[in-house]
Design a protein around this motif. Structure first.
Motif, mmCIF file in Angstrom:
data_model
loop_
_atom_site.group_PDB
_atom_site.id
_atom_site.type_symbol
_atom_site.label_atom_id
_atom_site.label_comp_id
_atom_site.label_asym_id
_atom_site.label_seq_id
_atom_site.Cartn_x
_atom_site.Cartn_y
_atom_site.Cartn_z
ATOM 1 N N THR B 170 -25.574 70.992 73.094
ATOM 2 C CA THR B 170 -24.536 70.722 74.093
ATOM 3 C C THR B 170 -23.170 71.293 73.726
ATOM 4 O OG1 THR B 170 -24.079 68.631 72.988
ATOM 5 C CG2 THR B 170 -25.619 68.566 74.844
ATOM 6 N N ARG B 171 -22.963 71.683 72.467
ATOM 7 C CA ARG B 171 -21.622 72.089 72.066
ATOM 8 C C ARG B 171 -21.619 73.408 71.315
ATOM 9 N NH1 ARG B 171 -18.310 69.377 68.827
ATOM 10 N NH2 ARG B 171 -19.949 68.385 67.611
ATOM 11 N N ALA B 172 -20.541 74.157 71.523
ATOM 12 C CA ALA B 172 -20.308 75.384 70.768
ATOM 13 C C ALA B 172 -18.867 75.338 70.287
ATOM 14 C CB ALA B 172 -20.532 76.605 71.649
ATOM 15 N N ASP B 173 -18.633 75.740 69.039
ATOM 16 C CA ASP B 173 -17.259 75.755 68.541
ATOM 17 C C ASP B 173 -17.144 76.774 67.409
ATOM 18 O OD1 ASP B 173 -14.550 75.032 68.224
ATOM 19 O OD2 ASP B 173 -15.029 72.951 68.712
ATOM 20 N N VAL B 174 -15.921 77.232 67.183
ATOM 21 C CA VAL B 174 -15.668 78.212 66.122
ATOM 22 C C VAL B 174 -14.330 77.911 65.449
ATOM 23 C CG1 VAL B 174 -16.998 80.129 67.123
ATOM 24 C CG2 VAL B 174 -14.628 79.788 67.827
ATOM 25 N N MET B 175 -14.206 78.333 64.190
ATOM 26 C CA MET B 175 -12.916 78.252 63.498
ATOM 27 C C MET B 175 -12.766 79.467 62.591
ATOM 28 S SD MET B 175 -13.408 75.476 60.407
ATOM 29 C CE MET B 175 -13.377 74.033 61.421
ATOM 30 N N ARG B 176 -11.528 79.859 62.350
ATOM 31 C CA ARG B 176 -11.223 80.964 61.432
ATOM 32 C C ARG B 176 -9.931 80.641 60.719
ATOM 33 N NH1 ARG B 176 -14.098 85.583 61.279
ATOM 34 N NH2 ARG B 176 -15.343 86.105 63.116
ATOM 35 N N GLY B 177 -10.009 80.406 59.432
ATOM 36 C CA GLY B 177 -8.818 80.133 58.636
ATOM 37 C C GLY B 177 -8.710 78.661 58.281
ATOM 38 N N GLU B 178 -8.985 77.790 59.268
ATOM 39 C CA GLU B 178 -8.870 76.350 59.015
ATOM 40 C C GLU B 178 -9.877 75.885 57.967
ATOM 41 O OE1 GLU B 178 -9.392 77.686 62.025
ATOM 42 O OE2 GLU B 178 -7.710 77.159 63.329
ATOM 43 N N ARG B 213 -18.871 70.117 52.283
ATOM 44 C CA ARG B 213 -19.231 71.163 53.240
ATOM 45 C C ARG B 213 -18.714 70.798 54.628
ATOM 46 N NH1 ARG B 213 -25.435 72.661 52.798
ATOM 47 N NH2 ARG B 213 -25.688 70.507 53.526
ATOM 48 N N ILE B 214 -18.343 71.807 55.391
ATOM 49 C CA ILE B 214 -17.943 71.561 56.779
ATOM 50 C C ILE B 214 -19.207 71.267 57.567
ATOM 51 C CG2 ILE B 214 -17.051 72.661 58.869
ATOM 52 C CD1 ILE B 214 -14.979 74.014 57.047
ATOM 53 N N ALA B 215 -19.323 70.017 58.042
ATOM 54 C CA ALA B 215 -20.565 69.576 58.675
ATOM 55 C C ALA B 215 -20.474 69.632 60.198
ATOM 56 C CB ALA B 215 -20.891 68.157 58.222
ATOM 57 N N ASP B 216 -19.322 69.272 60.732
ATOM 58 C CA ASP B 216 -19.150 69.197 62.185
ATOM 59 C C ASP B 216 -17.668 69.383 62.483
ATOM 60 O OD1 ASP B 216 -19.614 68.848 64.858
ATOM 61 O OD2 ASP B 216 -19.947 66.686 64.757
ATOM 62 N N PHE B 217 -17.368 69.937 63.643
ATOM 63 C CA PHE B 217 -15.953 70.056 64.009
ATOM 64 C C PHE B 217 -15.803 70.245 65.511
ATOM 65 C CE2 PHE B 217 -15.709 74.693 64.614
ATOM 66 C CZ PHE B 217 -16.835 75.126 63.919
ATOM 67 N N ALA B 218 -14.599 69.957 65.995
ATOM 68 C CA ALA B 218 -14.283 70.113 67.420
ATOM 69 C C ALA B 218 -12.865 70.643 67.545
ATOM 70 C CB ALA B 218 -14.406 68.778 68.149
ATOM 71 N N THR B 219 -12.707 71.635 68.402
ATOM 72 C CA THR B 219 -11.386 72.216 68.646
ATOM 73 C C THR B 219 -10.831 71.684 69.958
ATOM 74 O OG1 THR B 219 -12.136 74.244 67.591
ATOM 75 C CG2 THR B 219 -10.102 74.373 68.885
ATOM 76 N N THR B 220 -9.606 71.182 69.924
ATOM 77 C CA THR B 220 -8.945 70.758 71.158
ATOM 78 C C THR B 220 -7.760 71.689 71.417
ATOM 79 O OG1 THR B 220 -7.602 69.201 69.911
ATOM 80 C CG2 THR B 220 -9.617 68.350 70.897
ATOM 81 N N MET B 221 -7.490 71.934 72.692
ATOM 82 C CA MET B 221 -6.431 72.886 73.054
ATOM 83 C C MET B 221 -5.121 72.161 73.369
ATOM 84 S SD MET B 221 -8.724 75.557 75.298
ATOM 85 C CE MET B 221 -7.300 76.242 76.121
ATOM 86 N N THR B 222 -4.851 71.106 72.628
ATOM 87 C CA THR B 222 -3.714 70.228 72.918
ATOM 88 C C THR B 222 -2.382 70.978 72.983
ATOM 89 O OG1 THR B 222 -4.948 68.492 71.813
ATOM 90 C CG2 THR B 222 -2.599 68.097 72.170
ATOM 91 N N GLY B 223 -2.069 71.719 71.931
ATOM 92 C CA GLY B 223 -0.790 72.435 71.897
ATOM 93 C C GLY B 223 -0.716 73.506 72.969
ATOM 94 N N GLU B 224 -1.822 74.219 73.160
ATOM 95 C CA GLU B 224 -1.825 75.271 74.181
ATOM 96 C C GLU B 224 -1.642 74.677 75.575
ATOM 97 O OE1 GLU B 224 -4.695 78.461 74.050
ATOM 98 O OE2 GLU B 224 -4.839 78.494 76.226
ATOM 99 N N LEU B 225 -2.316 73.561 75.851
ATOM 100 C CA LEU B 225 -2.206 72.971 77.183
ATOM 101 C C LEU B 225 -0.773 72.500 77.448
ATOM 102 C CD1 LEU B 225 -3.610 72.327 79.768
ATOM 103 C CD2 LEU B 225 -4.432 70.187 78.795
ATOM 104 N N PHE B 226 -0.136 71.944 76.420
ATOM 105 C CA PHE B 226 1.263 71.544 76.592
ATOM 106 C C PHE B 226 2.119 72.759 76.939
ATOM 107 C CE2 PHE B 226 5.574 70.560 75.157
ATOM 108 C CZ PHE B 226 5.786 69.357 75.809
ATOM 109 N N ALA B 227 1.908 73.851 76.200
ATOM 110 C CA ALA B 227 2.692 75.071 76.455
ATOM 111 C C ALA B 227 2.402 75.627 77.850
ATOM 112 C CB ALA B 227 2.379 76.117 75.393
ATOM 113 N N LEU B 228 1.145 75.568 78.282
ATOM 114 C CA LEU B 228 0.779 76.102 79.600
ATOM 115 C C LEU B 228 1.458 75.321 80.719
ATOM 116 C CD1 LEU B 228 -3.062 76.904 79.339
ATOM 117 C CD2 LEU B 228 -1.141 78.495 79.331
#
Lengths: 351, 351
Positions: B170-178, B213-228
């Motif tokens: 049900t979910r797809a997510d990615v991170m780079r740097g974090e 180990r990084i087991a699970d994660f979720a990205t939220t667009m909180t800052g971007e949505l505020f800026a938008l």
């Protein structure tokens, strides 16, 4: 493909007619051979017999101009005393396109083109961003309430219909223009006095009416949010594909419905494309499903509910799919018919 | 206000230090008279006695350059063999500011300025929008996994650390740097191996680690949505007031927490201002609370949870308030310290 020469509302292949004889509104294509007596949204009883003709000679004398004056667009109707619509034009001279002092000359230009008639306007023209503020009427509100609180600009022979506000301990909401469509649909017999309406668009309004009054409503920014993420930020450039029903749209509906983590779901659009979970060309349909699903999913008790949908085209189709997936039933209404019936009733209250 | 001459991480009034003697990380202002033996995030044991001095002579020979190369910004560190940070610069030469063929000359310019050293980089530089793709490593992933999948650009003596991906039914997510910050914080002893991290910013990452180990994660667009919504659409011009803690921010937190109707809540900002429910100058703080509250509210089981917050300044303060309101506990970490410790550990895996 025309119902009758007087009624521009029916000048589309699919049209909404209220048929009291059948006890429910119908949505049918205008086909040769269609016969019957129908109650037209402009309040005229008409006969349809193959080529439709008015049952009674229409009053073709222009009596007033009705304007649905929104943020970005404007639609002007020429209306006869009995509510018959004689002519209509639509342009992009919405409130945002107008300078503050420009309204009197704009009104003069409208009259030059369509006739020197009294004007009744509704929508954002009555907001603080518009011409003259017509202060919100608090819900619950009906057409008589709106007429009673209308702002008259005597020297211009213009009346501006107020919007409706909602203020509770936890919620604040406002509408301008949509209230005329909703209450007009009821007065035209297109929807019952106690009903749930939806008005998909840039800002969707979910409106509950009770006894022909706007009792409660909620505005969602579904269309605006889609435009924002499509045009700016991390999803920009990923949502240029077609928006249409299909597996991607329905997948989005499921993800969005009831989701309390909308911004995570939106970021998931990008990740899903990067990881090949959804095809790049399906991303827009998926994101659209996500937002529409979230919009519909936030409405409580949809199972078995009838939603009167004041919208047309693709958006109406997509909302219908989403509502039906949640066990609701949709009756599609013509928003122009609602607006005209509502404004005509307000005019009668004013006179 | 400086801990020691070698360690730029501690050059701020409030700093995070891991104190194994006390068995937990501490956040203390550097005050005259503070004494003790502390384990610094750059892995050097230091004594602090009034004016802090290194317990052992630092290795001041530059060994490599570490780059946190993000979308809009870039931070470059000069690092000694033992992990001591010798120098750092930050600029706005992020990935979006770079043309596709510009990286080799950019790398040469960096070496001209900071030394002709091997480079290890992480972040969006390894994305399809960056220099050379370092394909995502699927979660669960640790520092050894990242090192093993790093992309080497031999002719440039540059190594690019891959990001981490998550793909479920049900979910797809990615991170780079974090991922480098999170795993680095663990390897530096700033957080336990099983922990929940948050990284507020344009895109916030909630990261669950298990066994380092990084087991699970979720990205939220909180800052971007505020800026938008601040920059475009119906709320534009309403959110230019200050964002700070206060009744409006906390009111927003309450409205946003657990809200499954986020876009309705956002439209409520406008309606609340129009109807005088919130003051115009409080609208930005309220909207910020709404979005941060929604972000935190979507994390299950926050009650009694410890959140390791890789963020600083106002944003860290606001998230701390929101997390504590939901019964969680916050340990604030220095994201630079995490990044450096993580990248240094990756370098050791590489060699």
């Amino acid at each position: 493909m025309q119902c009758c020469q007087w009624c521009a509302i029916f000048r589309s292949p699919l049209w909404t007619i209220a048929a009291p004889l059948f006890g429910k509104p119908l949505k049918k294509p205008l086909v040769p051979g269609l016969r019957g007596r129908f109650y037209c949204p402009t309040n005229r009883l008409i006969k349809i017999s193959g080529e439709a003709v008015p049952a009674v000679p229409a009053d073709v004398t222009p009596a007033y101009l009705a304007i649905d004056w929104g943020t970005t667009n404007r639609r002007i109707y020429v209306i006869a005393n009995d509510g018959t619509m004689l002519d209509t034009i639509r342009d992009d001279r919405g409130v945002l396109a107008m300078a503050a002092g420009e309204y009197p000359s704009e009104i003069a230009a409208i009259r030059d083109r369509l006739g020197d008639l009294p004007i009744i306007a509704a929508g954002m023209v009555g907001s603080t961003r518009g011409w003259r503020e017509a202060a919100y009427v608090p819900a619950p509100a009906d057409l008589a309430t709106l007429a009673g609180a209308a702002t008259r600009i005597e020297e211009q022979r213009v009346t501006i219909v107020p919007g409706v506000s909602l203020l509770t301990d936890t919620r604040a909401d406002v509408m301008r223009g949509e209230e005329v469509q909703v209450l007009g649909a009821i007065v035209a017999g297109l929807a019952p006095a106690d009903a749930l309406f939806a008005q998909p668009g840039t800002h969707n309004k979910w409106v509950h009416t009770q006894g022909g009054r706007i009792a409660d409503f909620a505005t969602t920014m579904t269309g605006e949010l889609f435009a924002l993420v499509k045009g700016h930020g991390i999803l920009a450039g990923m949502l240029d594909g077609p928006v249409a029903d299909g597996p991607a749209f329905r997948d989005g509906l499921s993800r969005g419905s009831g989701a309390c983590d909308l911004t995570a779901a939106l970021f998931g659009v990008r990740a899903s494309v990067l990881l090949g979970r959804i095809a790049a060309e399906d991303a827009a349909a998926y994101a659209s499903g996500l937002l529409i699903g979230n919009d519909i999913g936030a409405v409580p008790d949809m199972e078995g509910q009838t939603v009167y949908l004041l919208s047309g085209g693709l958006l109406a189709d997509l909302y219908t799919i989403g509502i039906e997936q949640r066990g609701g039933r949709v009756v599609a209404l013509d928003s122009h018919a609602g607006f005209l019936a509502g404004l005509h009733a307000i005019r009668e209250h004013l006179s």
